[in-house]
Design an enzyme around this catalytic site. Sequence first.
Site, PDB file in Angstrom:
ATOM      1  N   ASP A 259       2.387  54.707  28.986  1.00  0.00           N
ATOM      2  CA  ASP A 259       2.840  54.525  27.608  1.00  0.00           C
ATOM      3  C   ASP A 259       2.749  55.886  26.900  1.00  0.00           C
ATOM      4  O   ASP A 259       1.659  56.348  26.547  1.00  0.00           O
ATOM      5  CB  ASP A 259       1.987  53.488  26.878  1.00  0.00           C
ATOM      6  CG  ASP A 259       2.257  52.054  27.359  1.00  0.00           C
ATOM      7  OD1 ASP A 259       2.624  51.884  28.535  1.00  0.00           O
ATOM      8  OD2 ASP A 259       2.070  51.124  26.561  1.00  0.00           O
TER       9      ASP A 259
ATOM     10  N   LYS B 123       8.855  51.033  22.877  1.00  0.00           N
ATOM     11  CA  LYS B 123       7.665  50.400  22.290  1.00  0.00           C
ATOM     12  C   LYS B 123       7.556  50.837  20.845  1.00  0.00           C
ATOM     13  O   LYS B 123       7.761  52.016  20.534  1.00  0.00           O
ATOM     14  CB  LYS B 123       6.437  50.802  23.101  1.00  0.00           C
ATOM     15  CG  LYS B 123       5.104  50.296  22.557  1.00  0.00           C
ATOM     16  CD  LYS B 123       3.968  50.733  23.488  1.00  0.00           C
ATOM     17  CE  LYS B 123       2.598  50.427  22.900  1.00  0.00           C
ATOM     18  NZ  LYS B 123       1.480  50.862  23.781  1.00  0.00           N
TER      19      LYS B 123
ATOM     20  N   LYS C 198       8.632  46.504  23.840  1.00  0.00           N
ATOM     21  CA  LYS C 198       7.234  46.160  23.611  1.00  0.00           C
ATOM     22  C   LYS C 198       6.857  46.380  22.146  1.00  0.00           C
ATOM     23  O   LYS C 198       6.707  47.512  21.708  1.00  0.00           O
ATOM     24  CB  LYS C 198       6.322  47.005  24.509  1.00  0.00           C
ATOM     25  CG  LYS C 198       4.823  46.724  24.318  1.00  0.00           C
ATOM     26  CD  LYS C 198       3.992  47.568  25.270  1.00  0.00           C
ATOM     27  CE  LYS C 198       2.496  47.429  25.005  1.00  0.00           C
ATOM     28  NZ  LYS C 198       1.669  48.233  25.931  1.00  0.00           N
TER      29      LYS C 198
END
Length: 253
Positions: free
Chosen positions: A100, A162, A194
């Site tokens: 991430d 995300k 996400k």
Amino acid sequence: MNDGTKVRRAGELIARLDLTNLNDDCSEADVAALIEKAETPSGPVAAICIWPAFVGFARRELSARIKVATVVNFPLGGSDIDATLLETQKAVQDGADEIDLVIAYDRVAEDPGFVEAHVRTIRANCGHAKLKTILETGKLYDEATIRVACNAALSGGADFLKTSTGKVEVNATPASARILLEEIAKAGSTVGFKPAGGIRTFEDADGYMRLAETICGIDYPTPERFRLGASGVLADLLAVAQGSERPGGKAGY
């Protein structure tokens, strides 16, 4: 939504959860506790998301069916590509399944090409791991800039968009989620989505999955393409899935 549908839906959301501990004081014991929670009575979560220092420990201790996600360039989204690259390579070597990456969000408006190049460099060094790009939408402020960030990340080869780190005042919102999903739909790709930060209830989590179904198609939000970045929502999802008393005194159904 009837009771049976809620039970089924809560189980589906658990299977899409990135159970997270990115607290500053997180310890190996905390990660061990997170691993224990990850195998829930309603099935395993999709992944745990932890600091890079604990990736090796987590991969050794965790069931192979649960992914290990970690963060790089986190949480400030700096511009040092070499430092981010070293973090990424070490995390992948230690066994991370997913990276991430916080993009250099303060450069999006003036230099989206830098953001694209940053993402492309990290993507090229992820190996087997998926790259989830954190746009920090709460710091981009307006829709146009968020869309620029989406396109820079997508052009760089991101596997996921995300919303947030969960470390700023404004994290995931339905409005920012809609923008990311619209850009994913325009790309016509299988890029994942996400939302992260501020997801505390079954209703919060379900709302984001419904939004993904509406914009990208009913078959879009599989566990491979849709994740929920949260730590506090699991108890509520389990209560709904099991028909038990929910935190705050709500009925399980």
